[in-house]
Each structure stands twice: as C-alpha cells, then as structure tokens.
Design a protein around this motif. Structure first.
Motif, mmCIF file in Angstrom:
data_model
loop_
_atom_site.group_PDB
_atom_site.id
_atom_site.type_symbol
_atom_site.label_atom_id
_atom_site.label_comp_id
_atom_site.label_asym_id
_atom_site.label_seq_id
_atom_site.Cartn_x
_atom_site.Cartn_y
_atom_site.Cartn_z
ATOM 1 N N ALA A 189 -32.633 -49.281 34.950
ATOM 2 C CA ALA A 189 -33.650 -49.444 33.707
ATOM 3 C C ALA A 189 -34.217 -50.633 33.482
ATOM 4 O O ALA A 189 -35.495 -51.043 33.100
ATOM 5 C CB ALA A 189 -32.879 -48.427 32.693
ATOM 6 N N LYS A 190 -33.195 -51.401 33.337
ATOM 7 C CA LYS A 190 -33.639 -53.081 33.037
ATOM 8 C C LYS A 190 -34.457 -53.707 34.111
ATOM 9 O O LYS A 190 -35.443 -54.585 33.931
ATOM 10 C CB LYS A 190 -32.331 -53.932 32.827
ATOM 11 C CG LYS A 190 -31.643 -53.493 31.666
ATOM 12 C CD LYS A 190 -30.643 -54.652 31.151
ATOM 13 C CE LYS A 190 -31.300 -55.474 30.404
ATOM 14 N NZ LYS A 190 -30.318 -56.664 29.525
ATOM 15 N N LEU A 191 -34.231 -53.397 35.369
ATOM 16 C CA LEU A 191 -35.076 -53.771 36.550
ATOM 17 C C LEU A 191 -36.559 -53.323 36.442
ATOM 18 O O LEU A 191 -37.355 -53.864 36.928
ATOM 19 C CB LEU A 191 -34.452 -53.361 37.777
ATOM 20 C CG LEU A 191 -33.181 -54.503 38.062
ATOM 21 C CD1 LEU A 191 -32.446 -53.789 39.427
ATOM 22 C CD2 LEU A 191 -33.627 -55.820 38.768
ATOM 23 N N ALA B 155 -35.369 -63.884 36.748
ATOM 24 C CA ALA B 155 -35.074 -62.347 35.691
ATOM 25 C C ALA B 155 -34.156 -61.395 36.540
ATOM 26 O O ALA B 155 -33.473 -60.806 35.684
ATOM 27 C CB ALA B 155 -36.274 -62.169 35.130
ATOM 28 N N MET B 156 -34.556 -61.010 37.666
ATOM 29 C CA MET B 156 -33.794 -59.841 38.194
ATOM 30 C C MET B 156 -32.245 -60.270 38.648
ATOM 31 O O MET B 156 -31.444 -59.690 38.384
ATOM 32 C CB MET B 156 -34.549 -59.596 39.661
ATOM 33 C CG MET B 156 -35.796 -59.057 39.577
ATOM 34 S SD MET B 156 -36.417 -58.280 41.110
ATOM 35 C CE MET B 156 -36.914 -59.697 41.998
ATOM 36 N N ALA B 157 -32.038 -61.717 39.055
ATOM 37 C CA ALA B 157 -30.766 -62.244 39.016
ATOM 38 C C ALA B 157 -29.850 -61.855 37.769
ATOM 39 O O ALA B 157 -28.782 -61.582 38.068
ATOM 40 C CB ALA B 157 -30.639 -63.496 39.716
ATOM 41 N N GLU B 158 -30.495 -62.426 36.672
ATOM 42 C CA GLU B 158 -29.835 -62.169 35.393
ATOM 43 C C GLU B 158 -29.464 -60.840 35.231
ATOM 44 O O GLU B 158 -28.363 -60.576 34.521
ATOM 45 C CB GLU B 158 -30.855 -62.818 34.363
ATOM 46 C CG GLU B 158 -29.901 -62.831 33.040
ATOM 47 C CD GLU B 158 -30.844 -63.641 32.009
ATOM 48 O OE1 GLU B 158 -30.895 -63.236 30.577
ATOM 49 O OE2 GLU B 158 -32.058 -63.886 32.454
ATOM 50 N N VAL B 159 -30.276 -59.840 35.566
ATOM 51 C CA VAL B 159 -29.971 -58.464 35.263
ATOM 52 C C VAL B 159 -28.606 -57.924 36.115
ATOM 53 O O VAL B 159 -27.987 -57.445 35.656
ATOM 54 C CB VAL B 159 -31.370 -57.487 35.325
ATOM 55 C CG1 VAL B 159 -30.806 -56.138 35.343
ATOM 56 C CG2 VAL B 159 -32.283 -57.637 34.487
ATOM 57 N N LEU B 160 -28.976 -58.551 37.509
ATOM 58 C CA LEU B 160 -27.927 -58.147 38.405
ATOM 59 C C LEU B 160 -26.625 -58.985 38.504
ATOM 60 O O LEU B 160 -26.030 -59.234 39.297
ATOM 61 C CB LEU B 160 -28.351 -58.295 39.823
ATOM 62 C CG LEU B 160 -29.766 -57.141 40.108
ATOM 63 C CD1 LEU B 160 -30.432 -57.672 41.380
ATOM 64 C CD2 LEU B 160 -28.995 -55.813 40.196
ATOM 65 N N ASP B 161 -26.094 -59.395 37.468
ATOM 66 C CA ASP B 161 -24.903 -60.279 37.022
ATOM 67 C C ASP B 161 -25.112 -61.582 38.006
ATOM 68 O O ASP B 161 -24.202 -61.899 38.879
ATOM 69 C CB ASP B 161 -23.839 -59.477 37.330
ATOM 70 C CG ASP B 161 -23.682 -58.304 36.604
ATOM 71 O OD1 ASP B 161 -23.963 -58.536 35.216
ATOM 72 O OD2 ASP B 161 -23.033 -57.263 36.810
ATOM 73 N N ASP B 162 -26.382 -62.316 38.136
ATOM 74 C CA ASP B 162 -26.544 -63.499 38.930
ATOM 75 C C ASP B 162 -26.253 -63.189 40.510
ATOM 76 O O ASP B 162 -25.683 -64.116 41.404
ATOM 77 C CB ASP B 162 -25.469 -64.566 38.115
ATOM 78 C CG ASP B 162 -25.652 -65.146 36.959
ATOM 79 O OD1 ASP B 162 -26.989 -64.878 36.501
ATOM 80 O OD2 ASP B 162 -24.888 -65.227 36.226
ATOM 81 N N ASP B 163 -26.514 -62.260 40.792
ATOM 82 C CA ASP B 163 -26.552 -61.957 42.197
ATOM 83 C C ASP B 163 -27.821 -62.164 42.884
ATOM 84 O O ASP B 163 -28.930 -61.241 42.565
ATOM 85 C CB ASP B 163 -26.126 -60.339 42.492
ATOM 86 C CG ASP B 163 -25.603 -60.005 43.844
ATOM 87 O OD1 ASP B 163 -26.058 -60.899 44.768
ATOM 88 O OD2 ASP B 163 -24.816 -59.232 44.176
#
Length: 493
Positions: free
Chosen positions: A212-214, A231-239
């Motif tokens: 949902a955040k992505l 921004a996407m990496a931040e949502v994915l726990d820096d992945d």
C-alpha cells in the motif's frame, strides 16, 4: 413466628413490628393480595423505629456491608437499642430479607433470624408502601436516595481498580481481530485494483502494508524513475535490490494505462489501508501495555494475544481464574467438544492455547500432553494475576521456563525442576528484589521412556511395609531356587 422485620432502605434502617398476619394460609392468593391493600397491610405491620444514615458515604458503606453479609456497627447498635435482649425466656424472631445478613446477625448479636417466604412477603409489602409506612420521609425522598445510592454503589464497583480493568482487553482483542479481517479484505481489493495498471508488483512485494505504501510512492508506473529509488528503498526497509527490481519491472510492465481520476481513487484507498494498518499496530501496542498491567504473568507465559483471547473467551480474568485446567485447555473449542460428546468420538485436546508456540514445537504424540501441562500453568498464572496486589511477570517467566523444560523432557528425557521449588525460588527472589530469576539446572538426561524418579531423600527413607515386602519376595525367590535345584539333582540321579 416472626415478631420483627428488618428493612434496609437507601435512607436508613427501619425496624417493623408484626401485629397480626395469617401464618397457616400464607400461600393462599387471597392472603397474598392483602399486601396490595394499604388499609389491610397497615393492620398487619407497624413501624417501631427508623435510623437514618449520617451521609451518602455512610449509606454506601452500609449498602456494601449488606451485600457482602457483614453486620455494620451502626446496624448492630440499632438492633440492640430497639430489640429485647436475646434470652431463653423472651423468645422472638427477627425477619431479614437477605439470607447472608440473617446468618451474620445471628452469629454477631445472637438473635433468632428468619428469612423464609413469609418474611419475603412482608418485605415485599413494606417495599411497596415504604413512603406511607415511613412517616418521617417526605414523598419522593426515598426514590431520590435510592437513585443516588444506586449510582454510588455502581461507581464503587466499576472503579474498583481502573488500571486493571480487563474489560478493555476484551474490547481491544475483539477490535484487533476485526481489524485483521478488514485490513486483509481491503488489501486484497487494492492489489486487484492496482494490478490492472502494474501486475508485476504483486509478485515482488507480498506484505500488504508495504504494498500500500509503494502504491502511494509509485503512482503511475510510466512516471517512475531512478529518483524514486530512495523513497522505495525506505519503504522496503532500505533494500535497494528490490527497489531496482520494481523499477525494472515498471519499465517492462504489461499493465494497462490508467487515467488520473482513477489513480486518485486508488491513492485514496491506499491511504485508508495504510491508516488502518498503522492503527492496528498502535492497538497491538496498547493491548500489550494493558496485558502487562492486568495479567502480566499470563502474558509472559503464553503471549499477549493468546492470553487476551483466553480472557475474552472466559468473559473476565476472574472467570478465567476460577476455571479448572481441564476447562481452560479446551476453551474456544466448545463446538468440537459438544460434537464429540454427541457422536461419542474423541474430545478435542486443545482450544485457544493451540496458537501458543509450545504446542507447535511439541511432537505429534506429545501435543496432548504439553497442552495439558500448559493449561495447568496458565491456570496458575491467571490466579496469581487475579488475586495478587502487586502486578509482576516473574511468576510467568518462571512458569514459561518450566514449560520449556517439560518440552526438553519429552525430547531428551532431562528431568524438569519441581513446581514447589520454582515457586519458592521466585518468592525468595521477589523478597530479595532480584531482577532475574534463573531456575536450577535440569538433572542429567535419563534413558528415553524412563519414568521420573522420586526424591533421593525419599528413596533412602523406605517405609517399613516396603522393606518387609522386599524381604518376603527375596525369601520366596530363594525357596523357588532351592526347589528347582533339588528337582534337577533328582532327575540326574
């Protein structure tokens, strides 16, 4: 025969003297209807004395004492002042509406108290015509006093301990279960909706909250660029690897184009899903905090969510603490139990406690045994939580260690510590203000399938009967051996 009747009102205590009434035909409808007529009932009973309460606090104190069957000092003084002294010569009976209070008055003051059907009829009549019979009170005063005392009594019962109100746990766990269903339903709808535009994202990200955040970050896939990677990496726990994978998938996506108005609606729905998921996390934190106040030992033993579900299923922590271990074990599996009883099949081994990690870790043949043991420990933990003054989770931690040891016993045969020793060590640790309580090391592993032995001290101190039995068995074996040897000699000869 009842000579006097005690009537407890919201304004004070009233003592009525019984003048005349039908004793033999008291159950007849004609006699019982005399209560409805004030002129007839007034000839049966007369007010002897009335003692009003000093204040609202005094009225609440007396009301609590009456409900618990305790003789208040003011009630005792009132009865001693207005009733004749209890002796063998002057025999009289006092009618009391509350059976518990009647027994307490008899034990405290020595009066012969009665709480039968006749007394109930008289009390019913007095309650019906209380305003008329109690001449000292103005009309409507008694109703106001009853209303005020009722509110005070209810508030006192509800506000017994605000911090340890288990009703909040019941509501929180019910809402948590409902939110889980709602979040899953909405997330599925959002995935289906957004997959028309970007179907590859579902395979890359499985978590509903992150998805949902992505959706909020990506928006239109055609506008996605390397600037959105952070921004996407931040949502994915820096992945960053998955973020690049999403970017590559967006560039080669098979999804259809989407209009701006449709994207706005998807974004709004994604906001709702994110907000619900965040509120669910906050509610879980609140539940954990509340469980640490109300039932810390149960939470430490079996977990916050499972413990809350047990309290909710039982109705309250007090109800749960009153259940035996056998009832707690199958709590939540009532349908399966009644179905098994009806069809004469196997009864269920566990109910809500199945969600505990201990049941999952146990082997298939040991699941029933560990569920019995765990239910026993949960009963102990709930009783400690319910009836202890100071909330602490030290008992729960010790009980959890015991269940861990029991699991090890089923696997390797290492004998667990005794419950008495564990509880004693916890109490000693609490007295010495120790923060951590470590259990004694388990006894060395014994051969598989071997039963647990008794204490060494108990083995050394054998009872005389046991020693005599062993002596007799040895003697019998010796005689059999001698007979066998004689037979063998004869056969050789």
């Amino acid at each position: 025969m009842v000579n006097y009747v005690l009537f407890e009102t919201a304004s004070g205590y009233a003592l009525f003297e019984r003048l005349q009434s039908e004793e033999i035909g008291s159950k007849l409808a004609e006699v019982q209807q005399t209560v409805q007529d004030l002129s007839k009932f007034g000839k049966m009973i007369k007010l002897k004395s009335f003692a009003p309460f000093k204040s609202a606090a005094d009225a609440l104190e007396n009301a609590n004492d009456v409900s618990e069957g305790i003789v208040n000092p003011s009630l005792k003084a009132f009865l001693e002042m207005n009733l004749p002294k209890a002796s063998k010569k002057s025999s009289f009976s006092l009618g009391v509406g509350e059976k518990n209070l009647a027994g307490a008055i008899k034990g405290e003051c020595g009066y012969d108290c009665v709480a039968d059907e006749t007394v109930m009829e008289l009390v019913r009549g007095i309650r019906l015509w209380a305003d008329k019979l109690l001449g000292q009170l103005k009309e409507g005063d008694l109703e106001k006093a009853q209303l005020g005392l009722g509110h005070s009594y209810s508030r006192a019962k509800v506000k017994f301990n605000v911090n340890r109100a288990d009703n909040m746990i019941i509501q929180a766990i019910a809402l948590l279960d409902q939110l889980d269903k709602d979040v899953n339903t909405f997330a599925m709808r959002m995935r289906e909706w957004y997959s028309w535009h970007f179907p590859e994202l579902v395979k890359i990200v499985n978590d509903n909250y992150k998805y949902a955040k992505l959706v909020k970050v990506i928006k239109n896939k055609s506008e996605l660029s390397e600037e959105h990677l952070e921004a996407m990496a931040e949502v994915l726990d820096d992945d960053e690897t998955i973020a690049k994978q999403i970017l590559d998938a967006a560039r080669a996506s098979m999804g259809t184009d989407i209009s701006p108005i449709d994207m706005i609606n998807i974004q709004n729905f994604a906001d709702r899903v994110v907000n619900l998921a965040e509120y669910r996390k906050k509610l879980h934190t609140y539940l954990v905090t509340k469980m640490n106040y109300v039932a810390p030992n149960l939470a430490a033993l079996i977990g916050d969510v499972v413990g809350a579900r047990l309290i909710s299923q039982a109705g309250s922590l007090t109800n749960l603490s009153k259940y035996p271990a056998s009832t707690l074990q199958i709590l939540g599996a009532e349908k399966a139990l009644f179905r098994a009883l009806k069809t004469k099949g196997n009864t269920p081994k566990y109910g809500l406690i199945y969600h505990s990690s201990f049941i999952g870790r146990a082997g298939a043949k040991n699941k029933g045994r560990i569920s019995r043991y765990l239910a026993n420990k949960c009963t102990i933990a709930s009783r400690i939580d319910c009836f202890s003054d100071k909330p602490t989770d030290k008992f729960g931690q010790a009980l959890k260690a015991q269940v861990e040891e029991r699991l090890a016993f089923y696997d390797s045969g290492a004998l667990p510590a005794k419950n008495l020793d564990v509880m004693k060590k916890v109490i000693d640790g609490m007295d010495n203000d120790e923060d951590e309580i470590k259990l004694e090391e388990p006894v060395a592993a014994v051969s598989a399938g071997k039963k647990r032995k008794a204490d060494p001290d108990a083995e050394e101190e054998e009872s005389p009967k046991k020693a005599k039995k062993e002596k007799k068995e040895k003697k019998e074996k010796k005689e059999k051996k001698e007979k066998k040897e004689k037979k063998e000699k004869k056969s050789k000869d």
